[in-house]
Design an enzyme around this catalytic site. Structure first.
Site, mmCIF file in Angstrom:
data_model
loop_
_atom_site.group_PDB
_atom_site.id
_atom_site.type_symbol
_atom_site.label_atom_id
_atom_site.label_comp_id
_atom_site.label_asym_id
_atom_site.label_seq_id
_atom_site.Cartn_x
_atom_site.Cartn_y
_atom_site.Cartn_z
ATOM 1 N N THR A 49 -141.817 -5.642 -100.826
ATOM 2 C CA THR A 49 -142.613 -6.680 -101.499
ATOM 3 C C THR A 49 -143.690 -6.045 -102.376
ATOM 4 O O THR A 49 -144.647 -6.712 -102.771
ATOM 5 C CB THR A 49 -143.296 -7.626 -100.491
ATOM 6 O OG1 THR A 49 -144.158 -6.840 -99.651
ATOM 7 C CG2 THR A 49 -142.304 -8.384 -99.639
ATOM 8 N N LYS A 60 -137.723 1.253 -120.496
ATOM 9 C CA LYS A 60 -137.832 0.321 -119.364
ATOM 10 C C LYS A 60 -139.142 -0.435 -119.528
ATOM 11 O O LYS A 60 -140.189 0.174 -119.748
ATOM 12 C CB LYS A 60 -137.859 1.095 -118.039
ATOM 13 C CG LYS A 60 -138.078 0.201 -116.822
ATOM 14 C CD LYS A 60 -138.078 0.998 -115.526
ATOM 15 C CE LYS A 60 -136.700 1.567 -115.257
ATOM 16 N NZ LYS A 60 -136.654 2.324 -113.985
ATOM 17 N N LYS A 74 -141.934 -2.634 -117.726
ATOM 18 C CA LYS A 74 -142.453 -3.053 -116.426
ATOM 19 C C LYS A 74 -142.756 -4.543 -116.507
ATOM 20 O O LYS A 74 -143.617 -4.988 -117.282
ATOM 21 C CB LYS A 74 -143.723 -2.247 -116.112
ATOM 22 C CG LYS A 74 -144.440 -2.640 -114.842
ATOM 23 C CD LYS A 74 -143.575 -2.623 -113.611
ATOM 24 C CE LYS A 74 -143.104 -1.239 -113.242
ATOM 25 N NZ LYS A 74 -142.280 -1.232 -111.998
ATOM 26 N N ASP A 80 -137.998 -3.981 -115.015
ATOM 27 C CA ASP A 80 -138.271 -3.898 -113.583
ATOM 28 C C ASP A 80 -139.438 -4.815 -113.217
ATOM 29 O O ASP A 80 -140.598 -4.456 -113.394
ATOM 30 C CB ASP A 80 -138.627 -2.448 -113.221
ATOM 31 C CG ASP A 80 -139.062 -2.312 -111.771
ATOM 32 O OD1 ASP A 80 -138.808 -3.232 -110.972
ATOM 33 O OD2 ASP A 80 -139.654 -1.267 -111.432
ATOM 34 N N ASN A 122 -140.205 -5.650 -110.231
ATOM 35 C CA ASN A 122 -140.609 -5.335 -108.854
ATOM 36 C C ASN A 122 -140.401 -6.508 -107.885
ATOM 37 O O ASN A 122 -141.261 -6.792 -107.030
ATOM 38 C CB ASN A 122 -142.073 -4.860 -108.795
ATOM 39 C CG ASN A 122 -142.237 -3.434 -109.328
ATOM 40 O OD1 ASN A 122 -142.858 -3.221 -110.353
ATOM 41 N ND2 ASN A 122 -141.640 -2.464 -108.653
ATOM 42 N N GLU A 127 -133.651 -3.846 -112.576
ATOM 43 C CA GLU A 127 -134.207 -3.141 -111.410
ATOM 44 C C GLU A 127 -134.968 -4.125 -110.523
ATOM 45 O O GLU A 127 -135.845 -4.858 -111.016
ATOM 46 C CB GLU A 127 -135.141 -2.047 -111.929
ATOM 47 C CG GLU A 127 -135.791 -1.198 -110.844
ATOM 48 C CD GLU A 127 -136.520 -0.012 -111.471
ATOM 49 O OE1 GLU A 127 -136.117 0.467 -112.554
ATOM 50 O OE2 GLU A 127 -137.512 0.436 -110.877
ATOM 51 N N ASN A 162 -135.952 1.010 -106.495
ATOM 52 C CA ASN A 162 -136.767 2.012 -105.817
ATOM 53 C C ASN A 162 -137.533 1.330 -104.684
ATOM 54 O O ASN A 162 -138.378 1.933 -104.047
ATOM 55 C CB ASN A 162 -137.781 2.652 -106.768
ATOM 56 C CG ASN A 162 -138.815 1.651 -107.263
ATOM 57 O OD1 ASN A 162 -138.521 0.858 -108.160
ATOM 58 N ND2 ASN A 162 -139.994 1.642 -106.677
ATOM 59 N N ASP A 172 -136.844 8.820 -105.842
ATOM 60 C CA ASP A 172 -138.015 9.640 -106.173
ATOM 61 C C ASP A 172 -138.170 10.768 -105.148
ATOM 62 O O ASP A 172 -138.252 10.502 -103.949
ATOM 63 C CB ASP A 172 -139.241 8.710 -106.143
ATOM 64 C CG ASP A 172 -140.513 9.369 -106.625
ATOM 65 O OD1 ASP A 172 -140.614 10.602 -106.549
ATOM 66 O OD2 ASP A 172 -141.419 8.629 -107.058
ATOM 67 N N HIS A 209 -137.498 7.097 -109.688
ATOM 68 C CA HIS A 209 -138.638 6.236 -109.959
ATOM 69 C C HIS A 209 -139.860 7.110 -110.169
ATOM 70 O O HIS A 209 -139.855 8.298 -109.854
ATOM 71 C CB HIS A 209 -138.783 5.328 -108.733
ATOM 72 C CG HIS A 209 -140.190 4.986 -108.351
ATOM 73 N ND1 HIS A 209 -140.967 5.804 -107.557
ATOM 74 C CD2 HIS A 209 -140.946 3.893 -108.616
ATOM 75 C CE1 HIS A 209 -142.134 5.224 -107.364
ATOM 76 N NE2 HIS A 209 -142.157 4.067 -107.984
ATOM 77 N N SER A 210 -140.928 6.547 -110.737
ATOM 78 C CA SER A 210 -142.180 7.317 -110.810
ATOM 79 C C SER A 210 -143.385 6.411 -110.624
ATOM 80 O O SER A 210 -143.280 5.184 -110.726
ATOM 81 C CB SER A 210 -142.290 8.043 -112.153
ATOM 82 O OG SER A 210 -142.751 7.176 -113.157
ATOM 83 N N ASN A 211 -144.497 7.045 -110.312
ATOM 84 C CA ASN A 211 -145.826 6.418 -110.395
ATOM 85 C C ASN A 211 -146.645 7.315 -111.331
ATOM 86 O O ASN A 211 -146.144 8.333 -111.785
ATOM 87 C CB ASN A 211 -146.501 6.364 -109.014
ATOM 88 C CG ASN A 211 -145.836 5.381 -108.077
ATOM 89 O OD1 ASN A 211 -145.141 5.785 -107.160
ATOM 90 N ND2 ASN A 211 -146.053 4.097 -108.271
HETATM 91 O O1 GKR Z 1 -147.131 2.162 -111.913
HETATM 92 O O2 GKR Z 1 -147.725 0.170 -111.416
HETATM 93 C C1 GKR Z 1 -146.879 1.032 -111.510
HETATM 94 C C2 GKR Z 1 -145.480 0.745 -111.096
HETATM 95 O O3 GKR Z 1 -145.257 -0.620 -111.010
HETATM 96 C C3 GKR Z 1 -145.221 1.373 -109.786
HETATM 97 O O4 GKR Z 1 -146.150 0.963 -108.834
HETATM 98 C C4 GKR Z 1 -143.850 1.107 -109.276
HETATM 99 O O5 GKR Z 1 -143.725 1.709 -108.030
HETATM 100 O O6 GKR Z 1 -142.996 1.922 -111.380
HETATM 101 C C5 GKR Z 1 -142.745 1.669 -110.098
HETATM 102 C C6 GKR Z 1 -141.433 0.983 -109.913
HETATM 103 O O7 GKR Z 1 -140.496 1.367 -110.550
HETATM 104 O O8 GKR Z 1 -141.308 0.088 -109.111
HETATM 105 MG MG MG Z 2 -139.118 -0.017 -109.787
#
Ligand code: GKR
Ligand code: MG
Length: 451
Positions: A104, A211, A213, A241, A243, A266, A295, A319, A345-347
């Site tokens: 979540t 991509k 967000k 993505d 989320n 995603e 991810n 990741d 994946h990344s942060n």
């Molecule tokens: O950097 O805020 C962010 C992303 O939303 C990150 O928290 C996610 O974990 O980019 C990420 C993802 O692919 O879910």
């Molecule tokens: Mg993601």
């Protein structure tokens, strides 16, 4: 001649928390704060080498790293698997970790999904590679598969930092000579602005993959942003993505018309009506003919077992900070054998993680999907003397052995001073949201600007 036995011994382990600057990036979890934090591991051995690793920030991960120093220092680097095993076996699950993971996107749970020891694994492989004169990617899995790694341009909606002026000191780069550096600190909330973002990024880094967000504005609006992107970049691969922000019904309704537009989707939806996101996304896949990536719902082998059994995903963004380096390459082998696809994946991260992504991406077998990286938002804040570059959409794989890069200790100390000056070390995306929507609270089912 004296016979030399064994591999070099780790003589020192430093854990250095660091911080860098960020934009007011918008995601389901809220707005990024003006800073992000990371933890660095710096190992020395008696061969005179330095090994480095980078992982997510925050006190929990920092303390976890510090607590295992005595399992690392004094050990031969050739025993790195045994060192990591002793760390795993000695680590107890935190009381607050309910096993939910990040299905979540509860950011407070990310620290349980990230495993501190993978920064140690990276630093040990760095040392071992230098000793053996092998690149990290040559030591992993089936060895080096490619000499450059395709990456994507990670597009975000960005809010107006001036709304938090006086309270949150977001970085300003309006006098930079670089068009991307100027743009990344400004408001980007419309379709036109996101297209401009992609254009400036394509110009600077040569991306052919993007991509967006999502989870920020209404799902239908975000799909119109995707349509605008596709119109501007008809040949490029574009995905989104959110989320898990959309309900199953909404996800099917807005994704179905995108079957010929999106490359993959995603984490379109999350848990609902008593079903886990693995079950809900399996239903989504039955209804919409798009490759599905995650991810969020497969972040360890047990979750992956259920996701795979339900045929929920086609692409696992494994990741290395969640799975480890050996682990993520093992995942690439498995996915490839099963006709599925690996990615990462990344942060927000520094360039040490960028180098680590280059190594993992170079060792992943099969045909990986272009890797995520938040680096473009941090580019310029280098902690290395030899930051790998992204050119024509590809991240270069360092030529030198090990991780293949060298720390710039002055920059590290500066980033550590910034970290020590911060009011908090943990990620909190609700803080900046209060300047956009008073009393804003996280809701995993509502895009962050929809209240
Ligand atoms: O950097 O805020 C962010 C992303 O939303 C990150 O928290 C996610 O974990 O980019 C990420 C993802 O692919 O879910
Ligand atoms: Mg993601």
């Amino acid at each position: 001649m004296t016979e030399i036995k064994g591999t070099p011994i780790v003589t020192d382990m430093q854990v250095i928390p660091v911080a860098g600057y960020d934009s007011m990036l918008m995601t389901l979890s809220g707005a990024h704060a003006p800073w992000f934090t990371r933890n660095l591991v710096v190992l020395k051995d008696n061969a005179g080498h330095t090994g480095i690793g980078e992982i997510h920030g925050g006190d929990y991960t920092c303390d976890a790293l510090k607590s295992v120093k005595e399992l690392v220092v004094g050990q031969p680097i050739g025993k790195y698997k045994g060192i990591l095993d002793s760390i795993h076996k000695g680590t107890k699950r935190a009381k607050e970790d309910d096993g939910e993971g990040i299905q979540t996107l509860d950011i407070s749970k990310l620290k349980f999904v990230v495993k501190a020891e993978w920064a140690i694994e990276c630093a040990l492989l760095d040392l071992l590679g230098q000793y053996l004169d092998l690149k990290m990617c040559e030591m992993l899995g089936d060895g080096q598969q490619r000499d450059k790694v395709e990456t994507l341009g990670y597009l975000f909606y960005v809010s107006d930092k001036n709304k938090a002026a006086g309270a949150l000191p977001y970085i300003d780069e309006s006098d930079s000579s670089d068009p991307w550096f100027r743009l990344r600190r400004q408001e980007i909330l419309t379709h036109e602005r996101v297209v401009e973002e992609a254009q400036v990024l394509a110009e600077k880094y040569g991306f052919k993959n993007f991509k967006l967000k999502g989870g920020v504005l209404e799902g239908a609006y975000e799909m119109d942003t995707i349509r605008a992107l596709k119109k501007a970049f008809p040949e490029d691969r574009i995905n989104i993505d959110p989320n898990g922000a959309w309900s199953l019904e909404e996800a099917i309704r807005i994704c179905k018309p995108m079957e010929n537009i999106l490359t993959y989707i995603e984490d379109p939806c999350g848990p609902e009506a008593g079903y886990s996101s693995r079950e809900i996304m399996a239903e989504f896949k039955n209804a919409v003919h798009l490759p599905v990536a995650t991810n969020m719902i497969a972040t360890d082998w047990r979750q992956f077992y259920h996701a795979a059994t339900l045929k929920t995903v086609d692409i696992v963004l494994a990741d290395p900070h969640f799975w480890g380096f050996e682990g993520t390459i093992r995942m690439s082998q498995l996915l490839n054998d099963w006709g599925l696809t690996w990615g990462s994946h990344s942060n927000n991260h520094f360039d040490i993680t960028l180098a680590a992504f280059a190594q993992a991406g170079a060792a992943a077998v099969g045909n990986p999907t272009p890797l995520d990286t938040h680096w473009i938002w941090q580019d310029g804040q280098n902690l290395l003397k030899d930051t790998p570059q992204i050119k024509d959409g590809y991240l270069e794989v360092p030529e030198k052995p090990g991780l293949g890069v060298t720390l710039d200790m002055e920059k590290v100390e500066e980033a550590n001073r910034l970290y020590n000056s911060l009011p908090s070390h943990d990620r909190d995306d609700a803080l900046a949201m209060q300047y956009l929507i008073p009393n804003w609270k996280y809701d995993s089912k509502k895009p962050c600007l929809v209240r």
